[in-house]
Scaffold this active site. Structure first.
Site, PDB file in Angstrom:
ATOM      1  N   ASP A 246       0.339   0.090  -5.404  1.00  0.00           N
ATOM      2  CA  ASP A 246      -0.772   0.749  -4.740  1.00  0.00           C
ATOM      3  C   ASP A 246      -2.026   0.550  -5.573  1.00  0.00           C
ATOM      4  O   ASP A 246      -1.966   0.515  -6.811  1.00  0.00           O
ATOM      5  CB  ASP A 246      -0.505   2.247  -4.559  1.00  0.00           C
ATOM      6  CG  ASP A 246      -1.442   2.859  -3.528  1.00  0.00           C
ATOM      7  OD1 ASP A 246      -1.097   2.863  -2.329  1.00  0.00           O
ATOM      8  OD2 ASP A 246      -2.539   3.316  -3.912  1.00  0.00           O
TER       9      ASP A 246
ATOM     10  N   CYS B 170       0.874  -1.181   0.000  1.00  0.00           N
ATOM     11  CA  CYS B 170       0.000   0.000   0.000  1.00  0.00           C
ATOM     12  C   CYS B 170       0.907   1.225   0.000  1.00  0.00           C
ATOM     13  O   CYS B 170       0.962   1.987   0.962  1.00  0.00           O
ATOM     14  CB  CYS B 170      -0.905   0.019   1.219  1.00  0.00           C
ATOM     15  SG  CYS B 170      -1.879  -1.489   1.453  1.00  0.00           S
TER      16      CYS B 170
ATOM     17  N   CYS C 115      -1.526   4.601  10.564  1.00  0.00           N
ATOM     18  CA  CYS C 115      -1.275   5.845  11.295  1.00  0.00           C
ATOM     19  C   CYS C 115      -2.532   6.171  12.094  1.00  0.00           C
ATOM     20  O   CYS C 115      -3.090   7.260  12.006  1.00  0.00           O
ATOM     21  CB  CYS C 115      -0.865   6.986  10.368  1.00  0.00           C
ATOM     22  SG  CYS C 115      -2.043   7.351   9.042  1.00  0.00           S
TER      23      CYS C 115
ATOM     24  N   GLY D 177       4.956   6.532  -1.806  1.00  0.00           N
ATOM     25  CA  GLY D 177       6.227   5.816  -1.899  1.00  0.00           C
ATOM     26  C   GLY D 177       7.264   6.202  -0.873  1.00  0.00           C
ATOM     27  O   GLY D 177       8.429   5.810  -1.001  1.00  0.00           O
TER      28      GLY D 177
END
Length: 388
Positions: free
Chosen positions: A249, A227, A342, A231
């Site tokens: 991706d 994913c 995150c 990059g």
């Protein structure tokens, strides 16, 4: 632009955002229409808007209304600035305050309002963070620091700091990762700096770097950043000696400038389409930095926390579980799936790992760690799932 005119511009932008438009689109549109605004004006208006979005609920309480005027009124009161000095009605500044606006406003209530998160999210914060929920919410109310990753293939932190200093950018080491620097002054000069243009440094949060550094990488390993997004982690992986890196991706357009960035960094990353991924395996490590709530990075994209809904969170959880199941066949025996978000929410983190292990035999968790937003980085989570 005068300070008051900047406040009025922020009010107009905030009203559009509160009506449902994306913050970045609104700010870009305002800048294009406002040719008179210099770079400092644009930066100031952007800061006003993002500060208000980070503190939307508490500023609305202090300002007496969840409108552009209410949020900026609350922002001034929060900063200890007399609103009458800005709301004068002069020139291009905001109209003078009404008696109702002068009388309105109160201290935010404890919990979700004080922490500037939606009511429905607050129990998830408490469940995931316990006693750290209040401090974590408070950290998300402030601007994120700017972190750099020193390209270990081309420089050392000390040499990169000196090169940046020559470009007027002051940095210091950050404890979050061995190659991490934090910009202390001159952040807006970065993209024109020699250190950036020659690939000595890349923009990357220290916790994001730490997720890569936690991987057990050895020379000769084949690693897939599944994913990959823009990059950033692919480039961090490619800086590790002897590692063969692939990037994929689901939205290939996100990778459109990766070749250019890799060339600048002196890195080698092979981009794989969806059809190529299965044919290019197996891989020793598959890194899945999955789509998530982004709650650990809400101070960078604060409108994200107001756009997130319970339904969208459930959709994201289903996507996360699906990605974990999809990448299983790509991993070599003894290989690792590195799951990362995150997010600060345990429903996207520990709960996903537990659910994966429950529905899949032949795997075990060999590493699990959270990087709290209170530690001076974005909030991150990562776990390593090892195939037996």
């Amino acid at each position: 632009m005068t300070p008051a005119a900047r406040v009025q511009a922020a009010i107009e932008c905030l009203d559009l955002i509160l009506a449902g438009q994306a913050a970045e689109q609104v700010l870009t549109g305002w800048a294009r229409r406002s040719r008179f605004a210099g770079s400092k004006d644009r930066a100031a208006v952007r800061d006003h808007v993002f500060d208000a979005l980070r503190c939307r609920r508490s500023f609305a309480a202090l300002g007496g209304a969840e409108t552009g005027r209410g949020l900026m009124l609350g922002a001034l009161r929060s900063a200890g600035i007399a609103p009458e000095t800005m709301f004068t009605g002069d020139g291009y500044g905001p109209a003078s305050l009404t008696d109702a606006e002068l009388d309105a406003g109160r201290d935010p209530d404890p919990g979700a309002e004080e922490g500037d998160v939606p009511d429905w999210i607050w129990p998830l914060f408490v469940a995931a963070l316990g006693d750290e929920a209040k401090a974590s919410a408070a950290a998300l109310r402030h601007r994120a620091p700017v972190h750099l990753r020193v390209n270990a293939a081309r420089s050392t932190p000390e040499a990169a700091m000196e090169a940046l200093r020559n470009d007027g950018i002051e940095t210091c080491p950050h404890a979050g990762s061995p190659h991490a620097l934090e910009i202390r002054d001159g952040a807006r000069k970065l993209r024109q700096s020699e250190a950036y243009l020659t690939g000595l440094v890349e923009l990357q949060d220290a916790a994001s770097q730490a997720v890569v550094m936690a991987l057990p990488l050895d020379a000769g390993m084949r690693v897939l950043d599944y994913c990959a997004g823009g990059g950033g982690k692919s480039l961090a992986l490619a800086a590790q000696p002897g590692v063969e890196v692939f990037a994929h991706d689901a939205a290939p357009e996100r990778l459109r400038d990766l070749d250019e960035r890799a060339a600048r960094a002196g890195a080698s990353v092979e981009i794989l389409s969806g059809d190529d991924v299965a044919q290019s395996g197996p891989f020793d490590v598959v890194l899945c930095d999955v789509p998530c709530s982004g709650s650990g990075a809400w101070r960078r994209a604060p409108d994200g926390k107001w756009r997130l809904t319970p339904e969208r969170l459930e959709e994201l959880r289903a996507v996360q579980a699906g990605i974990l199941d999809d990448v299983m066949p790509l991993v070599a025996p003894g290989g690792i799936v590195a799951y990362a978000t995150c997010s600060l929410l345990s429903v996207e983190n520990e709960a996903q790992i537990e659910a994966f292990l429950f529905r899949n035999s032949g795997w075990h968790c060999t590493f699990q760690k959270s990087w709290p937003v209170t530690g001076g980085t974005d909030g991150f989570f990562s776990a390593h799932l090892t195939r037996d």
